[in-house]
Motif scaffolding. Structure first.
Motif, PDB file in Angstrom:
ATOM      1  N   ASN A 290       8.720   2.202  16.530  1.00 59.08           N
ATOM      2  CA  ASN A 290       9.060   2.692  15.199  1.00 59.08           C
ATOM      3  C   ASN A 290       9.320   4.204  15.289  1.00 59.08           C
ATOM      4  OD1 ASN A 290       9.388   2.950  12.465  1.00 59.08           O
ATOM      5  ND2 ASN A 290       7.210   2.982  12.004  1.00 59.08           N
ATOM      6  N   PRO A 291      10.419   4.614  15.953  1.00 54.26           N
ATOM      7  CA  PRO A 291      10.625   6.035  16.203  1.00 54.26           C
ATOM      8  C   PRO A 291      11.275   6.752  15.022  1.00 54.26           C
ATOM      9  CG  PRO A 291      12.383   4.807  17.212  1.00 54.26           C
ATOM     10  CD  PRO A 291      11.443   3.799  16.588  1.00 54.26           C
TER      11      PRO A 291
ATOM     12  N   ASP B 149       0.864  -1.180   0.000  1.00 51.88           N
ATOM     13  CA  ASP B 149       0.000   0.000   0.000  1.00 51.88           C
ATOM     14  C   ASP B 149       0.900   1.228   0.000  1.00 51.88           C
ATOM     15  OD1 ASP B 149      -2.037   1.784   0.137  1.00 51.88           O
ATOM     16  OD2 ASP B 149      -2.569   1.361   2.220  1.00 51.88           O
ATOM     17  N   LYS B 150       0.963   1.917  -1.139  1.00 49.60           N
ATOM     18  CA  LYS B 150       1.869   3.055  -1.283  1.00 49.60           C
ATOM     19  C   LYS B 150       1.394   4.280  -0.517  1.00 49.60           C
ATOM     20  CE  LYS B 150       2.933   1.357  -5.793  1.00 49.60           C
ATOM     21  NZ  LYS B 150       2.471   1.395  -7.143  1.00 49.60           N
ATOM     22  N   TRP B 151       0.131   4.341  -0.189  1.00 47.44           N
ATOM     23  CA  TRP B 151      -0.434   5.522   0.465  1.00 47.44           C
ATOM     24  C   TRP B 151      -0.564   5.358   1.973  1.00 47.44           C
ATOM     25  CZ3 TRP B 151      -0.334   9.642  -2.366  1.00 47.44           C
ATOM     26  CH2 TRP B 151      -0.377   9.512  -3.741  1.00 47.44           C
ATOM     27  N   LYS B 152      -0.159   4.220   2.498  1.00 46.14           N
ATOM     28  CA  LYS B 152      -0.281   3.982   3.929  1.00 46.14           C
ATOM     29  C   LYS B 152       0.758   4.822   4.675  1.00 46.14           C
ATOM     30  CE  LYS B 152      -0.017   0.458   7.449  1.00 46.14           C
ATOM     31  NZ  LYS B 152       0.458  -0.883   7.754  1.00 46.14           N
ATOM     32  N   ILE B 153       0.310   5.501   5.700  1.00 45.88           N
ATOM     33  CA  ILE B 153       1.202   6.302   6.524  1.00 45.88           C
ATOM     34  C   ILE B 153       1.626   5.443   7.705  1.00 45.88           C
ATOM     35  CG2 ILE B 153       1.393   8.350   7.968  1.00 45.88           C
ATOM     36  CD1 ILE B 153      -0.710   9.643   6.148  1.00 45.88           C
ATOM     37  N   GLU B 154       2.913   5.266   7.840  1.00 43.53           N
ATOM     38  CA  GLU B 154       3.436   4.462   8.935  1.00 43.53           C
ATOM     39  C   GLU B 154       3.298   5.251  10.232  1.00 43.53           C
ATOM     40  OE1 GLU B 154       4.603   1.331   8.892  1.00 43.53           O
ATOM     41  OE2 GLU B 154       4.127   1.198   6.770  1.00 43.53           O
TER      42      GLU B 154
ATOM     43  N   THR C 206      13.133  12.290  22.655  1.00 45.18           N
ATOM     44  CA  THR C 206      11.877  12.551  21.961  1.00 45.18           C
ATOM     45  C   THR C 206      11.872  11.770  20.653  1.00 45.18           C
ATOM     46  OG1 THR C 206      11.806  14.764  22.902  1.00 45.18           O
ATOM     47  CG2 THR C 206      10.383  14.346  21.022  1.00 45.18           C
ATOM     48  N   TRP C 207      10.868  10.928  20.458  1.00 44.32           N
ATOM     49  CA  TRP C 207      10.809  10.082  19.261  1.00 44.32           C
ATOM     50  C   TRP C 207       9.720  10.497  18.294  1.00 44.32           C
ATOM     51  CZ3 TRP C 207       6.066   7.807  19.474  1.00 44.32           C
ATOM     52  CH2 TRP C 207       5.512   7.580  20.720  1.00 44.32           C
ATOM     53  N   ASP C 208       8.832  11.387  18.703  1.00 44.33           N
ATOM     54  CA  ASP C 208       7.771  11.887  17.824  1.00 44.33           C
ATOM     55  C   ASP C 208       7.928  13.399  17.713  1.00 44.33           C
ATOM     56  OD1 ASP C 208       5.511  12.386  16.378  1.00 44.33           O
ATOM     57  OD2 ASP C 208       4.089  11.744  17.915  1.00 44.33           O
ATOM     58  N   PRO C 209       8.206  13.923  16.526  1.00 40.46           N
ATOM     59  CA  PRO C 209       8.455  15.362  16.411  1.00 40.46           C
ATOM     60  C   PRO C 209       7.217  16.231  16.635  1.00 40.46           C
ATOM     61  CG  PRO C 209       8.512  14.336  14.249  1.00 40.46           C
ATOM     62  CD  PRO C 209       8.386  13.241  15.245  1.00 40.46           C
ATOM     63  N   PHE C 210       6.032  15.689  16.430  1.00 40.43           N
ATOM     64  CA  PHE C 210       4.822  16.495  16.572  1.00 40.43           C
ATOM     65  C   PHE C 210       4.300  16.511  18.006  1.00 40.43           C
ATOM     66  CE2 PHE C 210       0.286  17.504  15.686  1.00 40.43           C
ATOM     67  CZ  PHE C 210       0.505  18.722  15.060  1.00 40.43           C
TER      68      PHE C 210
END
Length: 169
Positions: A66-67, A55-60, A124-128
């Motif tokens: 999975n950082p 699936d090319k449109w799947k956002i991981e 910090t593993w998530d930038p948002f």
């Protein structure tokens, strides 16, 4: 007038059209017909990225397992809170700092200034998450309960504070 037409027809070269030939005429492309067929055959070949199971449109999703790499620079946000919220914020602050520590966010409560500060760390593993933690302390300062403020840390939750001014225009 007929005489002039004959002389014009005489001056034109004799062109005969042969429609019985089954070979296609040269269309300006180099190579013979076989070369073009070979090119088309290569074009129809399946490429490794054309796998239908991918699936090319799947956002991981970004998780602790999975950082993303840590931020290069420290970001910090501070929010002031009113004096009447000080008692409640002091009571729930250990829970707030424990929750934000799971995301790699450092937080600080300054009771002298009446401010809450959040900042990124090397863990910090998530930038948002720094933006979401800023929104969370804004909600805490605006009389939201800690349970409702923690909901902003979920992926599909956002908030926006609208200031309404009543008076003359």
């Amino acid at each position: 007038m007929a005489a002039t037409r004959k002389t014009r027809d005489k001056d034109l070269p004799d062109v005969s059209m042969d429609t019985s030939s089954s070979k296609p005429q040269d269309d300006g492309v180099e190579g013979d017909g076989e070369g073009r067929k070979k090119f088309r055959r290569n074009k129809k070949r399946d490429m490794p990225w054309d796998d239908p199971s991918i699936d090319k449109w799947k956002i991981e999703p970004v998780t602790a397992d999975n950082p993303l790499p840590p931020p290069l620079e420290e970001s910090s946000f501070a929010v002031l809170f009113p004096k009447y919220r000080e008692k409640y914020i002091r009571e729930v602050w250990p829970l707030v700092s424990k929750t934000l520590r799971q995301y790699g966010i450092a937080c600080e409560l300054n009771l002298l200034e009446g401010s809450m500060t959040v900042k990124t760390t090397r863990k910090t593993w998530d930038p948002f998450i720094i933006i979401k933690s800023r929104d969370m302390i804004k909600l805490l300062s605006r009389s939201f309960s800690v349970e409702k403020a923690f909901r902003i840390l979920e992926d599909n939750m956002y908030c926006d504070i609208i200031k309404i001014k009543v008076g003359r225009t």
